[in-house]
Design a protein around this motif. Structure first.
Motif, PDB file in Angstrom:
ATOM      1  N   VAL A 162      10.836  10.129   0.940  1.00 44.66           N
ATOM      2  CA  VAL A 162      11.289   9.309   2.171  1.00 44.66           C
ATOM      3  C   VAL A 162      10.400   8.344   2.765  1.00 44.66           C
ATOM      4  CG1 VAL A 162       9.825  10.643   3.768  1.00 44.66           C
ATOM      5  CG2 VAL A 162      12.212  10.335   4.270  1.00 44.66           C
ATOM      6  N   ALA A 163       9.562   7.865   2.166  1.00 48.41           N
ATOM      7  CA  ALA A 163       8.294   7.370   2.808  1.00 48.41           C
ATOM      8  C   ALA A 163       9.291   5.646   3.026  1.00 48.41           C
ATOM      9  CB  ALA A 163       6.989   6.883   2.471  1.00 48.41           C
ATOM     10  N   PRO A 164      10.011   5.304   2.127  1.00 51.32           N
ATOM     11  CA  PRO A 164       9.957   3.765   2.218  1.00 51.32           C
ATOM     12  C   PRO A 164      10.720   3.924   4.250  1.00 51.32           C
ATOM     13  CG  PRO A 164      10.862   4.707   0.356  1.00 51.32           C
ATOM     14  CD  PRO A 164       9.862   5.858   0.921  1.00 51.32           C
ATOM     15  N   VAL A 165      11.593   4.924   4.403  1.00 51.35           N
ATOM     16  CA  VAL A 165      12.423   4.507   5.564  1.00 51.35           C
ATOM     17  C   VAL A 165      11.336   3.770   6.980  1.00 51.35           C
ATOM     18  CG1 VAL A 165      14.341   6.446   5.319  1.00 51.35           C
ATOM     19  CG2 VAL A 165      12.443   7.013   6.254  1.00 51.35           C
ATOM     20  N   GLY A 211       0.822  -1.422  -0.251  1.00 49.31           N
ATOM     21  CA  GLY A 211      -0.205   0.344  -0.126  1.00 49.31           C
ATOM     22  C   GLY A 211       0.448   1.066  -0.001  1.00 49.31           C
ATOM     23  N   LEU A 212       1.969   1.761   0.675  1.00 44.06           N
ATOM     24  CA  LEU A 212       2.288   2.408   1.203  1.00 44.06           C
ATOM     25  C   LEU A 212       3.341   2.879  -0.304  1.00 44.06           C
ATOM     26  CD1 LEU A 212       5.038   3.340   3.641  1.00 44.06           C
ATOM     27  CD2 LEU A 212       5.599   3.177   1.512  1.00 44.06           C
ATOM     28  N   PRO A 229      18.693  22.713   6.083  1.00 46.19           N
ATOM     29  CA  PRO A 229      18.254  21.809   7.556  1.00 46.19           C
ATOM     30  C   PRO A 229      16.594  22.359   6.924  1.00 46.19           C
ATOM     31  CG  PRO A 229      19.658  24.565   8.243  1.00 46.19           C
ATOM     32  CD  PRO A 229      20.243  23.855   6.819  1.00 46.19           C
ATOM     33  N   ASP A 230      16.139  22.848   6.595  1.00 41.33           N
ATOM     34  CA  ASP A 230      14.678  23.230   6.466  1.00 41.33           C
ATOM     35  C   ASP A 230      13.985  22.023   4.989  1.00 41.33           C
ATOM     36  OD1 ASP A 230      14.445  25.344   7.574  1.00 41.33           O
ATOM     37  OD2 ASP A 230      14.541  26.754   6.227  1.00 41.33           O
ATOM     38  N   GLY A 231      15.064  21.869   4.420  1.00 41.75           N
ATOM     39  CA  GLY A 231      14.845  20.458   3.270  1.00 41.75           C
ATOM     40  C   GLY A 231      14.949  18.885   3.587  1.00 41.75           C
ATOM     41  N   GLN A 232      15.771  18.819   5.127  1.00 45.29           N
ATOM     42  CA  GLN A 232      15.901  18.039   5.517  1.00 45.29           C
ATOM     43  C   GLN A 232      14.717  18.016   6.616  1.00 45.29           C
ATOM     44  OE1 GLN A 232      20.801  17.722   7.550  1.00 45.29           O
ATOM     45  NE2 GLN A 232      21.262  18.611   5.513  1.00 45.29           N
ATOM     46  N   LEU A 233      14.272  18.963   7.495  1.00 45.23           N
ATOM     47  CA  LEU A 233      13.614  19.090   8.731  1.00 45.23           C
ATOM     48  C   LEU A 233      12.311  18.257   7.628  1.00 45.23           C
ATOM     49  CD1 LEU A 233      14.169  21.960  10.688  1.00 45.23           C
ATOM     50  CD2 LEU A 233      13.219  20.088  11.435  1.00 45.23           C
ATOM     51  N   GLY A 234      11.294  18.770   6.427  1.00 41.27           N
ATOM     52  CA  GLY A 234      10.633  18.291   6.120  1.00 41.27           C
ATOM     53  C   GLY A 234      10.127  16.950   6.287  1.00 41.27           C
ATOM     54  N   ALA A 235      11.136  15.882   5.605  1.00 45.53           N
ATOM     55  CA  ALA A 235      11.550  14.707   5.473  1.00 45.53           C
ATOM     56  C   ALA A 235      10.918  14.046   6.982  1.00 45.53           C
ATOM     57  CB  ALA A 235      12.429  14.015   5.258  1.00 45.53           C
ATOM     58  N   MET A 236      11.353  15.063   8.241  1.00 45.08           N
ATOM     59  CA  MET A 236      11.265  14.217   9.311  1.00 45.08           C
ATOM     60  C   MET A 236       9.508  13.772   9.608  1.00 45.08           C
ATOM     61  SD  MET A 236      14.444  15.864  10.786  1.00 45.08           S
ATOM     62  CE  MET A 236      14.653  15.695  12.689  1.00 45.08           C
ATOM     63  N   PRO A 237       8.974  15.127   9.986  1.00 44.74           N
ATOM     64  CA  PRO A 237       7.253  15.100  10.307  1.00 44.74           C
ATOM     65  C   PRO A 237       6.794  13.866   8.352  1.00 44.74           C
ATOM     66  CG  PRO A 237       7.756  16.896   9.108  1.00 44.74           C
ATOM     67  CD  PRO A 237       9.184  16.759   9.405  1.00 44.74           C
ATOM     68  N   GLN A 238       7.226  14.276   7.794  1.00 45.55           N
ATOM     69  CA  GLN A 238       6.968  12.820   6.514  1.00 45.55           C
ATOM     70  C   GLN A 238       6.875  11.229   7.275  1.00 45.55           C
ATOM     71  OE1 GLN A 238       4.555  13.213   4.287  1.00 45.55           O
ATOM     72  NE2 GLN A 238       5.111  11.770   3.450  1.00 45.55           N
TER      73      GLN A 238
END
Ligand code: R7I
Ligand code: MG
Ligand code: MG
Ligand code: MG
Length: 313
Positions: A132-135, A11-12, A160-169
């Motif tokens: 980032v989803a598969p992590v 599904g993911l 840092p903002d480009g990296q940060l966005g991947a974190m909540p996602q």
């Protein structure tokens, strides 16, 4: 893998791909009306995905080839992503990311290659969040997942903002993956856990804004409030909202993201990831899946990663 893990992993990955492919026709449109979207849904033409999916699959392959606890090797990942671009450069890559890949393929090490663009500050585009989803499939806790997200992000996004966005996602996908679709999602608690895990002032207020829009915002008003462009900070919140509006219905989450306009392939892909990780593949419309390019290969990759999902309900 358990049948649940397998269905959720499929599904993911297929959800990301379908969101991307459905949204691609509208990328950059200010408004998308229901009629246009319906036409796209009724078409029978092949659904083609874009760079969002191509890089998601490249990251997924990278993870599949490595084992915990260190499933990411940045030196190799940078080269693998760059080669994916080189193989199919026509998929619609962002300019900043293309330039990073050119430098990597010329032999520049990733810290220098990713830090080279945008006046030497690096990109805060949503390119790291979109892939980032598969992590979430290999991560063992929210903390672990956001650390993997940061490491996967920085090979192309030095800002840092480009990296940060991947974190909540990534954290949203992890929590959704490990949620029981039979039990209604507690959306307030979900946002609270995201905020606590990401632990960053700007993101705390973005997540608070998402909370305020949970009950009534139209896609257009959500876009006006949260943004819908190709930067991480102005696209991940909209995608999260689309998921939280329709946590049990991937197609509706995708429609919501697309109706909001702007970076539609990316917001729809990011909205579909947690939604379809929660429902599993059966939440995805078969009429869409039947039109999707490379669906069998993508499903097989998901099955390989499903083995790594720590005990799924
Ligand atoms: O992040 P990236 O790979 O872009 C992904 C987007 C998605 O919509 C995909 O579907 C694909 O179409 O591209 O590529 P970047 O070029 O690094 O970032 C995307 C955009 O973010 C850039 O084109 C800029 O508009 C914006 N951006 C910045 N603008 C000003 N200053 C990113 N970083 C900056 C910056 O430092
Ligand atoms: Mg794209
Ligand atoms: Mg594009
Ligand atoms: Mg896009």
């Amino acid at each position: 893998a358990s049948s649940t893990a397998s269905a959720k992993a499929r599904g993911l990955l297929l959800g990301v791909t379908l969101g991307d492919a459905m949204g691609a026709a509208f990328e950059g449109h200010r408004h998308v009306d229901g009629e246009q979207l319906l036409q796209q849904e009724r078409a029978t033409t092949r659904l083609r995905y874009t760079d969002d999916t191509a890089l998601t699959l490249a990251l997924a392959r990278h993870l599949a080839e490595r084992s915990n606890p260190a499933p990411i090797d940045e030196d190799s990942l940078a080269v693998e992503l760059a080669r994916e671009w080189q193989r199919e450069p026509w998929r619609g890559y962002g300019r900043g990311t293309r330039e990073v890949f050119e430098r990597v393929l010329r032999g520049t090490a990733w810290p220098e290659a990713s830090g080279g663009g945008f006046q030497g500050r690096g990109s805060y585009g949503n390119g790291a969040a979109m892939r980032v989803a598969p992590v979430a499939l290999v991560g063992t806790s929210p903390q672990h997942v956001v650390e993997l997200a940061r490491r996967s992000a920085r090979v192309t996004h030095a800002h840092p903002d480009g990296q940060l966005g991947a974190m909540p996602q990534s954290c949203a996908v992890f929590l959704a993956l490990h949620s029981d679709p039979e039990v209604p999602l507690e959306r307030g608690r979900f946002l609270h856990r995201l905020a606590r895990t990401v632990n960053h002032a700007e993101w705390r207020s973005r997540l608070e804004e998402v909370r305020e829009l949970l009950d009534e915002a139209s896609p257009a008003s959500a876009a006006a409030r949260l943004g819908n462009d190709a930067t991480a900070g102005a696209s991940v919140p909209l995608a999260l909202l689309a998921f939280l509006r329709h946590p049990d219905h991937p197609a509706e989450a995708v429609r919501y993201a697309i109706r909001a306009g702007g970076d539609t392939d990316t917001t729809a892909a990011m909205a579909a990831a947690p939604t379809a990780a929660r429902t599993g593949e059966r939440g995805l419309p078969s009429a869409w899946l039947n039109r999707l390019e490379n669906a069998a290969t993508i499903g097989a990759l998901a099955e390989a990663l499903a083995e790594r999902v720590p005990r799924c309900r």
